[in-house]
Write an enzyme that holds these catalytic residues in place. Structure first.
Site, PDB file in Angstrom:
ATOM      1  N   PRO A   2       0.803  -1.261  -0.031  1.00  0.00           N
ATOM      2  CA  PRO A   2       0.363   0.024   0.063  1.00  0.00           C
ATOM      3  C   PRO A   2       0.975   1.254   0.190  1.00  0.00           C
ATOM      4  O   PRO A   2       1.536   1.533   1.011  1.00  0.00           O
ATOM      5  CB  PRO A   2      -0.820  -0.018   1.424  1.00  0.00           C
ATOM      6  CG  PRO A   2      -0.279  -1.334   2.004  1.00  0.00           C
ATOM      7  CD  PRO A   2       0.663  -2.042   1.090  1.00  0.00           C
ATOM      8  N   GLU A   3       0.899   1.903  -1.017  1.00  0.00           N
ATOM      9  CA  GLU A   3       1.649   3.205  -0.964  1.00  0.00           C
ATOM     10  C   GLU A   3       0.487   4.091  -0.586  1.00  0.00           C
ATOM     11  O   GLU A   3      -0.662   3.857  -0.169  1.00  0.00           O
ATOM     12  CB  GLU A   3       2.193   3.651  -2.287  1.00  0.00           C
ATOM     13  CG  GLU A   3       3.290   2.425  -2.749  1.00  0.00           C
ATOM     14  CD  GLU A   3       4.214   2.909  -3.950  1.00  0.00           C
ATOM     15  OE1 GLU A   3       4.138   4.014  -3.971  1.00  0.00           O
ATOM     16  OE2 GLU A   3       4.781   1.806  -4.397  1.00  0.00           O
ATOM     17  N   LYS A  52       1.402   7.303   4.420  1.00  0.00           N
ATOM     18  CA  LYS A  52       1.138   5.897   4.646  1.00  0.00           C
ATOM     19  C   LYS A  52       0.289   5.713   6.094  1.00  0.00           C
ATOM     20  O   LYS A  52       0.214   4.497   6.344  1.00  0.00           O
ATOM     21  CB  LYS A  52       2.240   4.958   4.345  1.00  0.00           C
ATOM     22  CG  LYS A  52       2.879   5.155   2.851  1.00  0.00           C
ATOM     23  CD  LYS A  52       4.294   4.295   3.158  1.00  0.00           C
ATOM     24  CE  LYS A  52       4.765   4.631   1.535  1.00  0.00           C
ATOM     25  NZ  LYS A  52       6.267   4.354   1.350  1.00  0.00           N
ATOM     26  N   ARG A 330      15.948  -1.532  -1.150  1.00  0.00           N
ATOM     27  CA  ARG A 330      14.694  -1.873  -1.902  1.00  0.00           C
ATOM     28  C   ARG A 330      15.302  -2.016  -3.376  1.00  0.00           C
ATOM     29  O   ARG A 330      16.341  -1.471  -3.745  1.00  0.00           O
ATOM     30  CB  ARG A 330      13.618  -0.785  -1.875  1.00  0.00           C
ATOM     31  CG  ARG A 330      13.350  -0.438  -0.469  1.00  0.00           C
ATOM     32  CD  ARG A 330      12.597  -1.732   0.261  1.00  0.00           C
ATOM     33  NE  ARG A 330      11.370  -2.069  -0.399  1.00  0.00           N
ATOM     34  CZ  ARG A 330      10.365  -1.385  -0.062  1.00  0.00           C
ATOM     35  NH1 ARG A 330      10.198  -0.326   0.413  1.00  0.00           N
ATOM     36  NH2 ARG A 330       9.201  -1.859  -0.667  1.00  0.00           N
TER      37      ARG A 330
END
Length: 346
Positions: A2-3, A52, A330
């Site tokens: 979820p961004e 977020k 990432r």
DNA sequence: TTTCCATGAGAAT
DNA sequence: TTCTCCTGGAAAT
């Protein structure tokens, strides 16, 4: 995960589905039992998203002062998601959160009104079908679900609806008159005061999806640093709500190499990137999907992204192989040709 | 069945 | 930089 767009969707969904209702709040998994007890039986009086972070406001206890509002703060992290189910009046997507396959399918269905369809209005019918399929035979009392009954404001004629037993490790269950929301796998889930909530928000940068999101603050924050712009975009104190997909795609669309230092990126380029993010993310809120490719660059309907998860495949625009390298733990993707490499420092 | 992986972030090293 | 936490679907065995 979820961004930010996902979290803003959730804020809208909670306001619509539960706004004003007293909720039965429980922690079937048990790890949030104390927090749930603080909120149980209180009304949902507001929802807010910042980056977020999701904040749900609960009415104060009768004997507490006006500023006794308590906030449920939830951060989904990499794995968290909310699953919804309810009666026919409870119009919610099946689930919002971590991109598990079931979730993705559901969000696609919601975003494509031209799906063949069931007799009734397509999206509504889909939701109900999913909810029914998901419902387990009403087993006996879920602890916390039967006491603190929600206000009986069921519309006349509505068929009786019973929540299914929690599935998996449900940290929090919010139960209203017409439906239920289950939270699994969050990185953060806690009850905070207004002051504690404000403290969390002070650490966050501007959010392109919020009306108070300040693009100039973003530009200044990037240009003040010598860190790579690809790292800065993932730093929630620089810009709140951007995650690994929006990072890669915004850099691509701005034709900026991720290793370029923040202070070396022209302000005009950053202003354009901010505006682009606001637009892309607003589209994500509306549809529940991240789609960053322009129609003219989409050779196949599956081409949702320019570079994200496309390493080794040809760039949709120039045909160069998309590159990948780890950055801050990432996976980072870019097109070596469209995003010109920064000058190497001697 | 086991392992790997993911749209995250904070703490520890 | 690396570790750690949290979950569940998919891929690998």
């Amino acid at each position: 995960m979820p961004e930010g767009h996902t979290v803003h969707r959730l804020a809208h969904a909670f306001a619509e589905l539960f706004g004003g209702q007293r909720l039965a709040v429980s922690s079937p998994q048990g790890r949030f039992a104390d927090g749930a007890a603080l909120l149980d039986g209180h009304a949902l009086v507001g929802t807010e998203a910042h980056g977020k972070q999701l904040f749900l406001a609960f009415s104060p206890a009768p004997d507490a002062g006006a500023d006794g509002v308590r906030w449920l703060r939830v951060h989904l992290g990499l794995y968290g998601s909310w699953t919804f189910a309810g009666d026919e009046t409870f119009r919610a997507p099946h689930a919002i959160g971590a991109p598990r396959r079931r979730v993705g399918e559901e969000e696609v269905a919601l975003a494509s009104p031209d799906e063949p369809a069931s007799p009734e209005s397509p999206d509504e019918a889909d939701d109900v079908v999913v909810a029914i399929e998901e419902a387990a035979p009403a087993t006996d009392a879920t602890p916390g679900a039967t006491d603190a009954a929600p206000e009986a404001d069921a519309s006349p004629g509505a068929t009786a609806w019973h929540p299914h037993a929690p599935r998996g490790a449900v940290r929090v269950r919010l139960l209203g008159a017409h439906g239920v929301a289950d939270l699994t796998g969050p990185t953060a889930c806690e009850v905070v005061t207004a002051e504690e909530k404000a403290a969390v928000q002070r650490r966050l940068g501007p959010d392109p999806l919020r009306p108070d999101g300040d693009g100039e603050a973003f530009v200044a924050a990037v240009r003040a640093r010598r860190r790579a712009v690809g790292e800065l975009l993932m730093d929630q104190s620089v810009v709140a709500g951007v995650g690994n997909i929006y990072r890669a795609e915004a850099l691509y669309r701005a034709r900026v190499h991720p290793l370029r230092l923040g202070r070396d990126v022209p302000a005009t380029r950053l202003r354009a990137m901010w505006a682009d993010l606001a637009e892309l993310m607003a589209d994500g809120v509306a549809t529940g999907r991240i789609v960053t490719t322009r129609p003219e660059d989409r050779h196949d309907p599956e081409d949702r992204w320019y570079v994200y998860h496309r390493s080794g495949r040809p760039c949709l625009v120039c045909g160069t192989k998309v590159a990948e390298a780890p950055m801050a733990g990432r996976r980072l993707f870019w097109c070596p040709r469209c995003q010109r490499a920064p000058r190497r420092r001697p």
